[in-house]
Motif scaffolding. Structure first.
Motif, PDB file in Angstrom:
ATOM      1  N   ILE A  27       0.851  -1.191   0.000  1.00 13.92           N
ATOM      2  CA  ILE A  27       0.000   0.000   0.000  1.00 13.92           C
ATOM      3  C   ILE A  27       0.884   1.237   0.000  1.00 13.92           C
ATOM      4  N   LEU A  28       0.531   2.213  -0.819  1.00 18.34           N
ATOM      5  CA  LEU A  28       1.211   3.506  -0.819  1.00 18.34           C
ATOM      6  C   LEU A  28       0.292   4.534  -0.175  1.00 18.34           C
ATOM      7  N   VAL A  29       0.831   5.287   0.787  1.00 15.32           N
ATOM      8  CA  VAL A  29       0.052   6.314   1.480  1.00 15.32           C
ATOM      9  C   VAL A  29       0.714   7.668   1.264  1.00 15.32           C
ATOM     10  N   ALA A  30      -0.092   8.685   0.925  1.00 11.73           N
ATOM     11  CA  ALA A  30       0.438  10.032   0.700  1.00 11.73           C
ATOM     12  C   ALA A  30      -0.459  11.054   1.375  1.00 11.73           C
ATOM     13  N   ASP A  31       0.161  12.131   1.831  1.00 11.20           N
ATOM     14  CA  ASP A  31      -0.588  13.268   2.357  1.00 11.20           C
ATOM     15  C   ASP A  31      -1.273  13.958   1.176  1.00 11.20           C
ATOM     16  N   HIS A  54      -2.074   5.605 -10.917  1.00  5.30           N
ATOM     17  CA  HIS A  54      -1.114   5.523  -9.816  1.00  5.30           C
ATOM     18  C   HIS A  54       0.211   6.201 -10.152  1.00  5.30           C
ATOM     19  N   THR A  55       0.301   6.825 -11.335  1.00  2.18           N
ATOM     20  CA  THR A  55       1.563   7.441 -11.767  1.00  2.18           C
ATOM     21  C   THR A  55       2.036   8.501 -10.788  1.00  2.18           C
ATOM     22  N   LEU A  56       1.118   9.354 -10.323  1.00  2.00           N
ATOM     23  CA  LEU A  56       1.506  10.434  -9.421  1.00  2.00           C
ATOM     24  C   LEU A  56       2.035   9.878  -8.101  1.00  2.00           C
ATOM     25  N   LEU A  57       1.350   8.865  -7.575  1.00  9.98           N
ATOM     26  CA  LEU A  57       1.808   8.265  -6.320  1.00  9.98           C
ATOM     27  C   LEU A  57       3.183   7.628  -6.487  1.00  9.98           C
ATOM     28  N   LYS A  58       3.402   7.017  -7.634  1.00 13.89           N
ATOM     29  CA  LYS A  58       4.713   6.425  -7.903  1.00 13.89           C
ATOM     30  C   LYS A  58       5.787   7.507  -7.944  1.00 13.89           C
ATOM     31  N   LEU A 115       4.606   6.828   1.949  1.00  9.77           N
ATOM     32  CA  LEU A 115       4.910   5.706   2.833  1.00  9.77           C
ATOM     33  C   LEU A 115       4.468   4.417   2.149  1.00  9.77           C
ATOM     34  N   LYS A 116       5.408   3.481   1.989  1.00 12.50           N
ATOM     35  CA  LYS A 116       5.093   2.187   1.393  1.00 12.50           C
ATOM     36  C   LYS A 116       4.928   1.162   2.507  1.00 12.50           C
ATOM     37  N   ILE A 117       3.779   0.511   2.544  1.00 13.63           N
ATOM     38  CA  ILE A 117       3.452  -0.438   3.614  1.00 13.63           C
ATOM     39  C   ILE A 117       3.442  -1.846   3.041  1.00 13.63           C
ATOM     40  N   GLU A 118       4.261  -2.716   3.610  1.00 12.39           N
ATOM     41  CA  GLU A 118       4.330  -4.112   3.170  1.00 12.39           C
ATOM     42  C   GLU A 118       4.118  -5.088   4.319  1.00 12.39           C
ATOM     43  N   ASN A 119       4.279  -4.599   5.566  1.00  9.09           N
ATOM     44  CA  ASN A 119       4.081  -5.438   6.747  1.00  9.09           C
ATOM     45  C   ASN A 119       2.604  -5.820   6.864  1.00  9.09           C
ATOM     46  N   LYS A 120       2.304  -7.106   7.067  1.00  5.09           N
ATOM     47  CA  LYS A 120       0.922  -7.593   7.066  1.00  5.09           C
ATOM     48  C   LYS A 120       0.095  -7.007   8.207  1.00  5.09           C
ATOM     49  N   PHE A 138       1.434   4.280  13.230  1.00  2.00           N
ATOM     50  CA  PHE A 138       2.668   4.230  12.443  1.00  2.00           C
ATOM     51  C   PHE A 138       2.623   5.215  11.261  1.00  2.00           C
ATOM     52  N   ILE A 139       1.415   5.506  10.766  1.00  2.00           N
ATOM     53  CA  ILE A 139       1.293   6.501   9.685  1.00  2.00           C
ATOM     54  C   ILE A 139       1.493   7.902  10.252  1.00  2.00           C
ATOM     55  N   LYS A 140       0.886   8.167  11.432  1.00  2.00           N
ATOM     56  CA  LYS A 140       1.083   9.464  12.076  1.00  2.00           C
ATOM     57  C   LYS A 140       2.560   9.725  12.323  1.00  2.00           C
ATOM     58  N   ASP A 141       3.240   8.684  12.861  1.00  2.00           N
ATOM     59  CA  ASP A 141       4.663   8.837  13.185  1.00  2.00           C
ATOM     60  C   ASP A 141       5.485   9.151  11.938  1.00  2.00           C
ATOM     61  N   HIS A 142       5.161   8.511  10.825  1.00  2.00           N
ATOM     62  CA  HIS A 142       5.932   8.710   9.603  1.00  2.00           C
ATOM     63  C   HIS A 142       5.777  10.133   9.070  1.00  2.00           C
TER      64      HIS A 142
END
Length: 650
Positions: free
Chosen positions: A563-567, A582-586, A595-600, A643-647
């Motif tokens: 998952i990609l997360v952006a402000d 998804h080009t802009l997010l990339k 933030l790229k999330i891969e942890n389950k 974890f998103i807030k912290d990032h």
């Protein structure tokens, strides 16, 4: 015999046929190519397509419309072109014939040249129907329906073109004004309704714009013949209109001066109507265009001013046949003064309209929903949902909400639609754009009432005996789903879903969780009903778990690659622009702003917090293991995992 000779002159009919007969031939060729030839090609194909046509307008509909909507107007233009050229006009009106006789011969001959191609096309289709056994594609009654409607529409357009031709002495203006005249009823309703939506608080413009506004004009109505049946009532109106246009054309032809050749408007008294009518139409169009784009009252006002100026001076150019008209400003200022006075005078009516809320004793029932489409076009929906409340306590709650909306200034975010059906048979219809959060306390008892849930949730319409299969598909999945086919399990599942829906709170209704799954009910008549299994439906979740179906019916972290997360602030100024790509997010990922999330475990927290409404402070793109499949979601600031807030606080 004498009366027939006096009415028709063979030489004139022959001359008319020689000059405009080619228009009828073009019409015949166009209809033959679009209908019988197209059917023949379909049947004789190596791989025939056995498509069942609901009506014959569905066969090459664009080609049919190209000819049906253009040829009758062309016939009127070429037929009466002698009115627009001095020498032919002088010659025709010097003949020892009355104007009535000239008009009848020209108009009836033109009508015959339009009707004959339709009849010949019908005969060809009838022959093909019998020879090729086309009953697999359509019924024989559809041939006669197609022929009757085509003749009716052709004659309406033709007579409208003839009628307009009596008012102008320029061929180009004749063509343009013919289409303006035809589209005017639907067009002016659209312009007025759209403008009133801006001026009048509560005016339900979207409701009126979805009440088959296209039927107000034969031209726009013809454009939906592919999907809409021409009702006997409208057919009768068109038949009467043909007679009125014929009589009106004859009347004005007799009044028309031969000297009107080359004049934009043949009757001097009608020039103000043309000039100020153009100014009004352009004014409304300009206001709607700039107002809807700018979304501010200042842009509406600018649009009205700019549109009125453009419309007024274009009309002046047409009338004066020169572009040097910008010194003629006196008429425009008169127009502005009249418009301002009209607007000021209308304020009293506007105030009465805005404050008109019925009393409880006057209301028989009220339709209450987010949108008016179902109420405006209920016959076009297969759903039996009514969104209608009759119980006095619920009607009172709706009235209290309505009064609060009228007396409260609220930001425009979501739509709330009311349609009161009164005891005296009248209706009061209103629509408001509000921030629903401002009215939560008043909305809560309405939406949590049993009557409202029964009227707005399709699950309560389901008869378990009619359901053959239930399919539950997790959001974003294409191949993963849970299937319930056993009749006993189906009954249990629907019973529990209904119980959960009855217990649903207002807060749960307004939580658009991304993790919800889609439910499809296949009925025994092949009809399908769709709704959501919300994760707030805990009884159904437990039932799925007991049946070992929960994993297949749910979106799991294992289904997601990352998952990609952006402000949202890091996205383009209008974040809605890029949500299908998804080009802009990339790109932001490359810049270290994502933030790229891969942890389950983190993925699990993410999909639980994510919502389908793209109005949160953060945007997330969920990429599934299924190749090429991703979806865009939103995260509200008060529901962000730590974890998103912290990032993003770094």
């Amino acid at each position: 015999m004498l009366s027939r000779i006096s009415l028709f002159n063979r030489e004139i009919v022959r001359q008319i046929t020689r000059s405009v007969g080619w228009v009828g031939i073009v019409y015949l060729l166009g209809l033959v190519v679009a209908l019988p030839l197209r059917l023949l090609m379909q049947v004789s194909s190596e791989y025939p397509n056995y498509q069942k046509y609901e009506n014959l307008f569905q066969v090459d509909f664009p080609i049919q419309m190209l000819f049906i909507l253009s040829v009758p107007i062309l016939m009127a233009i070429f037929l009466f072109r002698f009115l627009h050229v001095k020498q032919p006009a002088d010659l025709m009106h010097s003949l020892p014939m009355t104007r009535s006789r000239i008009f009848h011969q020209y108009t009836l001959t033109g009508a015959v040249l339009l009707v004959v191609p339709v009849i010949l096309t019908m005969l060809i289709v009838l022959i093909l129907y019998k020879v090729l056994d086309l009953n697999l594609y359509f019924g024989i009654d559809e041939i006669f329906y197609w022929g009757g409607v085509t003749v009716l529409i052709s004659l309406v357009l033709f007579l409208a073109g003839v009628f307009v031709g009596m008012f102008t002495g320029i061929t180009a203006v004749h063509g343009v004004l013919s289409y303006v005249f035809l589209v005017f009823p639907a067009g002016i309703v659209f312009l007025l309704v759209s403008s009133l939506g801006f001026f009048l608080l509560g005016f339900p413009d979207s409701y009126y714009l979805h009440t088959k506004i296209e039927t107000y004009s034969p031209l726009t109505h013809a454009m939906v013949l592919e999907s809409r049946v021409l009702s006997p009532g409208i057919a009768t109106v068109y038949a009467i209109l043909i007679g009125l246009l014929y009589a009106g054309s004859l009347f004005f032809y007799k009044k028309r001066q031969v000297e009107a050749v080359s004049q934009a408007i043949a009757f001097e008294k009608l020039t103000p109507v043309f000039k100020y009518g153009a100014a009004i139409c352009f004014m409304l169009l300009g206001g709607i265009y700039f107002g809807n784009i700018g979304m501010k009252s200042s842009w509406w006002i600018f649009g009205y001013i700019a549109g009125s100026i453009i419309g007024y001076f274009i009309a002046e150019m047409v009338l004066q046949k020169t572009w040097r008209v910008f010194t003629n400003v006196k008429g425009y200022f008169i127009f502005v003064a009249v418009m301002l006075l009209s607007f000021a005078a209308s304020q009293l009516i506007f105030n009465l309209y805005e404050k008109n809320i019925p009393e409880l004793s006057e209301v028989k029932q009220v339709y209450f929903s987010d949108v008016p489409y179902h109420y405006a076009n209920s016959e076009d929906f297969e759903s039996e949902l009514t969104f209608t409340l009759k119980e006095p306590e619920n009607v009172k709650a709706v009235l209290d909400l309505h009064r609060s909306i009228v007396n409260t200034r609220s930001t425009k975010k979501e739509s709330i639609f009311f349609a009161y059906e009164l005891e005296n048979g009248k209706k009061v219809v209103r629509e408001y754009e509000v921030n629903r959060n401002d009215f939560d306390e008043l909305l809560k008892p309405i939406r949590e009432s049993t009557e409202y849930k029964n009227a707005s949730n399709e699950i309560f319409l389901v008869d378990t005996e009619e359901v053959d299969k239930i399919t539950i598909t997790p959001r974003g999945m294409r191949t993963k789903n849970a299937v319930i086919a056993d009749s006993k399990d189906i009954k249990e599942a629907i019973t529990i879903l209904k119980e959960d829906a009855k217990l649903e709170t207002y807060e749960q209704m307004n939580h658009f969780a991304y993790i919800n799954s889609d439910v499809e009910l296949l009925l025994d008549n092949d009809k399908r009903i769709f709704f959501e299994w919300k994760r707030s439906y805990k009884q159904f979740e437990q039932w799925l778990d007991d049946k070992n179906l929960l994993a297949e019916a749910s979106l799991l972290p294992e289904d997601i690659n990352y998952i990609l997360v952006a402000d949202k602030q890091d996205l383009v100024p209008d974040p809605y622009i890029a949500f299908d790509d998804h080009t802009l997010l990339k790109k932001l990922e490359e810049e270290g702003k994502v933030l790229k999330i891969e942890n389950k475990d983190e993925i699990s927290s993410m999909i639980t917090a994510a919502e389908t409404h793209i109005d949160g402070a953060f945007i997330a793109a969920i990429y599934y293991h299924e190749k090429g499949n991703y979806e865009i979601t939103s995260l509200k600031e008060n529901k962000l995992p730590e974890f998103i807030k912290d990032h993003f606080d770094k």
